[in-house]
Design a protein around this motif. Sequence first.
Motif, PDB file in Angstrom:
ATOM      1  N   LYS A   1       2.005   8.089 -17.110  1.00 19.85           N
ATOM      2  CA  LYS A   1       2.842   8.139 -18.046  1.00 19.85           C
ATOM      3  C   LYS A   1       3.062   7.025 -18.938  1.00 19.85           C
ATOM      4  N   GLY A   2       2.509   5.998 -19.143  1.00 20.22           N
ATOM      5  CA  GLY A   2       2.520   4.532 -19.706  1.00 20.22           C
ATOM      6  C   GLY A   2       3.921   3.838 -19.021  1.00 20.22           C
TER       7      GLY A   2
ATOM      8  N   LEU B   1       6.173   1.529 -12.066  1.00 22.24           N
ATOM      9  CA  LEU B   1       5.345   1.553 -10.993  1.00 22.24           C
ATOM     10  C   LEU B   1       5.633   0.939  -9.271  1.00 22.24           C
ATOM     11  N   ALA B   2       5.625  -0.157  -9.088  1.00 20.39           N
ATOM     12  CA  ALA B   2       6.751  -0.973  -8.433  1.00 20.39           C
ATOM     13  C   ALA B   2       7.145   0.715  -6.753  1.00 20.39           C
ATOM     14  N   SER B   3       8.427   0.907  -8.008  1.00 16.67           N
ATOM     15  CA  SER B   3       8.787   1.612  -7.203  1.00 16.67           C
ATOM     16  C   SER B   3       7.816   2.952  -6.332  1.00 16.67           C
ATOM     17  N   LYS B   4       7.163   3.699  -7.398  1.00 14.52           N
ATOM     18  CA  LYS B   4       6.128   4.912  -6.532  1.00 14.52           C
ATOM     19  C   LYS B   4       4.538   3.962  -6.110  1.00 14.52           C
ATOM     20  N   PHE B   5       4.653   3.630  -5.821  1.00 10.60           N
ATOM     21  CA  PHE B   5       4.137   2.817  -4.895  1.00 10.60           C
ATOM     22  C   PHE B   5       4.331   1.184  -3.910  1.00 10.60           C
TER      23      PHE B   5
ATOM     24  N   TYR C   1      -5.669   1.682  -2.119  1.00 14.98           N
ATOM     25  CA  TYR C   1      -6.126   2.573  -1.131  1.00 14.98           C
ATOM     26  C   TYR C   1      -5.774   3.262  -0.594  1.00 14.98           C
ATOM     27  N   ILE C   2      -4.805   3.906  -1.527  1.00 16.52           N
ATOM     28  CA  ILE C   2      -4.275   5.029  -1.276  1.00 16.52           C
ATOM     29  C   ILE C   2      -5.700   6.136  -1.869  1.00 16.52           C
TER      30      ILE C   2
ATOM     31  N   LEU D   1       0.027  10.245  -1.080  1.00 23.30           N
ATOM     32  CA  LEU D   1       1.378   9.851  -2.591  1.00 23.30           C
ATOM     33  C   LEU D   1       0.456   9.861  -3.498  1.00 23.30           C
ATOM     34  N   PRO D   2       1.168  10.849  -4.325  1.00 20.08           N
ATOM     35  CA  PRO D   2       0.370  11.641  -5.617  1.00 20.08           C
ATOM     36  C   PRO D   2      -0.072  10.262  -6.160  1.00 20.08           C
ATOM     37  N   LEU D   3      -1.352   9.873  -7.161  1.00 15.88           N
ATOM     38  CA  LEU D   3      -1.552   8.500  -8.120  1.00 15.88           C
ATOM     39  C   LEU D   3      -1.781   8.677  -9.027  1.00 15.88           C
ATOM     40  N   GLU D   4      -1.435   9.665  -9.933  1.00 20.59           N
ATOM     41  CA  GLU D   4      -1.274   9.546 -11.229  1.00 20.59           C
ATOM     42  C   GLU D   4      -0.085  10.926 -11.667  1.00 20.59           C
ATOM     43  N   VAL D   5       0.609  11.092 -12.587  1.00 23.98           N
ATOM     44  CA  VAL D   5       1.395  12.016 -13.034  1.00 23.98           C
ATOM     45  C   VAL D   5      -0.342  13.733 -13.303  1.00 23.98           C
ATOM     46  N   ASP D   6       0.723  14.711 -13.040  1.00 27.31           N
ATOM     47  CA  ASP D   6      -0.539  16.006 -13.230  1.00 27.31           C
ATOM     48  C   ASP D   6       0.344  16.020 -15.312  1.00 27.31           C
TER      49      ASP D   6
END
Length: 483
Positions: free
Chosen positions: A107-108, A114-118, A405-406, A470-475
């Motif tokens: 989502k840009g 990104l740091a929070s998610k990964f 890695y994921i 862990l989802p890598l991208e927004v659906d």
Amino acid sequence: MYTFLAGIALLVIGYFTYGKFIEKVFGVKEERATPAYVNNDGVDYVPMSTPKNSLIQLLNIAGTGPVFGPIMGALYGPVAFIWIVVGCIFAGAVHDYLTGMISIRNKGAHLPELASKFLGKVMKHVVNAFAVLLLLLVGTVFVSTPAALLNVLMDGKIAIGIIIAAIFLYYILATLLPVDKIIGRLYPYFGALLVISAVGVGIGLVATGAPIPELSFQNFHPANAPIFPLLFFTITCGALSGFHATQTPIISRTTQKEKQGRKIFYGMMIAEGIIAMIWAAAAMSLFDGYKGLNELLAAGGPGAIVSEVSTRMMGAIGGTLAVLGVVVLPITSGDTAFRSARMIIAEYLNIAQKKFSSRLWIAMPLFAISVVLTQIDFNILWRYFSWANQATAVIALFVGAMYLYIARKNYWISLVPGSFMLVMVITYILNAQIGFGLPMNIAWIGGFIGAAVLIALFFRAAAKARANNLPLEVDISDWNQVA
């Protein structure tokens, strides 16, 4: 001359070979819609062409870093060429490509999200504060630097305070208005000045047969300062720079297709590396060696080198255009630094930016703080910038490594340069006077131990994230339009 030309050739080859390899590892999805279309708000999410996006990306990331940094790095001799070429191909361009592409898939999102998610939710708050501070420093210094150069260019006929006010006015407009209204329209002209500056100096060096030193054991490193880790904090833009991770999401929100990412993100970092090579070569060759360069730097700083090189290589008129090209670099990074800071804060507070008033109340306090900071001596604060810049690069590279890695892809392409720079970052802050001031041998031990611990924690977190899918991208089907 041969080392210089070979370095530029390797950078170009690197784009077509290693850049293609990185793209294949990541795996573009041509059919996947990008944020520019799915979240189009007419302000920050706006589809723009590849040439325009590429040029904006280059000007966004190329502040005075690929000019002033390589000029200072020239004191290290031809070893600087090695870091620019190797760093750019295997670290900087990888860093820029992965942060840009992962942002497109999410989502840009900016680096804090990104740091929070990964890397964990705590990192969101840490990186958010870190990124906003970094952008404020960049934006403020990129007001003062071009203002000083313009003041010199005009022989002091226009007061520096007036020039600063004019630059701030431009920054305010560029930060608040839709990305395609000012940035998208003015950058082609700014880009022309940049090309004239870099290409003109480069051609001048070759045409005049400038005595660019060759890489050899005799002149490998004329300065006495240790190459490790200082060189990697002297030359950042043009090799590896965490500041770029704050800029790529601007263009991830305007990119039309994922396939364009290699040209926009990886390719423009290579272009910045070529600019860095040109200015490093000019600084090494035109001032009677290390002693002459050091004396001129002590007398007038990198700005004096820029003015002297431009005039020698391109004459009075061409030299003026070349200096203007260098002036453009910080301005076109300063405007997007403030824009990025506004977007990061809005994202952190979950405030839609379609309304002008929403953009205004976030942006104006940033400019108020920046105006105050221009009155402060930055000599001490700016020493921390290089360290903060490379620490940000480490975070971005580890985000890229976690993503790969994921996804069960070759994460080493990001983890290896990230781990290398992690050792440098820890060692530097342990040894430097702005840090803990420890002896270098102790700092090295601390650097390797600290990096080993953090890398072990990375693998532990990565294994857990992979196990939890862990989802890598927004659906895209759940992708809400911006209000």
